[in-house]
Design a protein around this motif. Structure first.
Motif, short mmCIF file in Angstrom:
data_model
loop_
_atom_site.label_atom_id
_atom_site.label_comp_id
_atom_site.label_asym_id
_atom_site.label_seq_id
_atom_site.Cartn_x
_atom_site.Cartn_y
_atom_site.Cartn_z
N GLU A 6 0.83 -0.88 0.02
CA GLU A 6 0.15 0.11 0.02
C GLU A 6 1.00 1.24 -0.49
O GLU A 6 1.71 1.66 0.78
CB GLU A 6 -1.47 -0.05 1.42
N CYS A 22 -2.79 0.50 -4.13
CA CYS A 22 -2.08 -0.72 -3.12
C CYS A 22 -1.86 -1.21 -4.94
O CYS A 22 -2.34 -2.38 -6.17
CB CYS A 22 -3.67 -1.90 -2.63
N TRP A 36 -10.88 -2.79 1.07
CA TRP A 36 -9.99 -2.66 1.88
C TRP A 36 -10.22 -1.95 2.84
O TRP A 36 -11.77 -2.24 3.08
CB TRP A 36 -10.03 -0.96 1.45
N CYS A 96 -5.05 -3.33 2.54
CA CYS A 96 -5.44 -3.41 1.07
C CYS A 96 -5.39 -5.52 1.74
O CYS A 96 -4.46 -5.92 2.34
CB CYS A 96 -4.96 -3.58 -0.27
N GLY A 114 -1.77 -6.15 2.81
CA GLY A 114 -0.16 -5.81 2.49
C GLY A 114 0.02 -5.08 4.08
O GLY A 114 -0.41 -5.84 4.99
#
Length: 123
Positions: A6, A22, A36, A96, A114
Motif C-alpha cells: 500500500e 495497493c 480495503w 488492502c 499488505g
C-alpha cells in the motif's frame, strides 16, 4: 500467491481527500477480488470496501458509502481507494487484501494482506 504494497497514506485535514494505492505482485492479479480494511487504535479491523475480479461489482461499508470509491486497474496490478470528505473518525491504518473469487466483507475471508498505510485526519 500475491504480495501487496500500500501507499498514499498521510495527514490530511477534515474535509480533504486522499488516494490510496495497493500494488500487487504476480501475473494473476485479475484472479483476485480486492478489499480495503482499516484499523483504528484500540478497535477491531473493519471492512471498508471491496471490488470483484473484473471491477464491475463493489461493496461499501455504510460509514464510507458516498465518500469513498474503490477502483482497480488490472493492467497495472493496482487497486485504488479514493477517499473524499474525510472525517476524523476515518483515522486508521488502512490495509488492502486479496482473495480468490468473489467479494467478501469479513477480514478472515482474505488470504493475502499488505503491511498497511497510516491515514490521519485532523479536525
Amino acid at each position: 500467491q500475491v504480495q501487496l504494497v500500500e501507499s498514499g497514506g498521510g495527514l490530511v485535514q477534515a474535509g480533504g481527500s486522499l488516494r490510496l494505492s495497493c500494488a500487487a505482485s504476480g501475473r494473476t492479479f485479475s484472479s483476485y477480488s480486492m478489499g480495503w480494511f482499516r484499523q483504528a487504535p484500540g478497535k477491531e479491523r473493519e471492512f471498508v470496501t471491496a471490488i470483484d475480479l473484473s471491477g464491475r461489482s463493489t461493496s461499501y461499508a455504510g460509514s464510507v458509502k458516498g465518500r469513498f470509491t474503490i477502483s482497480r486497474d488490472n493492467a497495472k496490478n493496482t487497486v485504488y481507494l479514493h477517499m473524499n470528505s474525510l472525517k476524523s473518525e476515518d483515522t486508521a491504518v488502512y490495509y488492502c487484501a486479496a482473495r480468490p473469487y468473489g467479494i467478501a466483507t469479513m477480514w478472515s475471508q482474505y488470504a493475502y494482506w499488505g503491511q498497511g498505510t497510516q491515514v490521519t485526519v485532523s479536525s
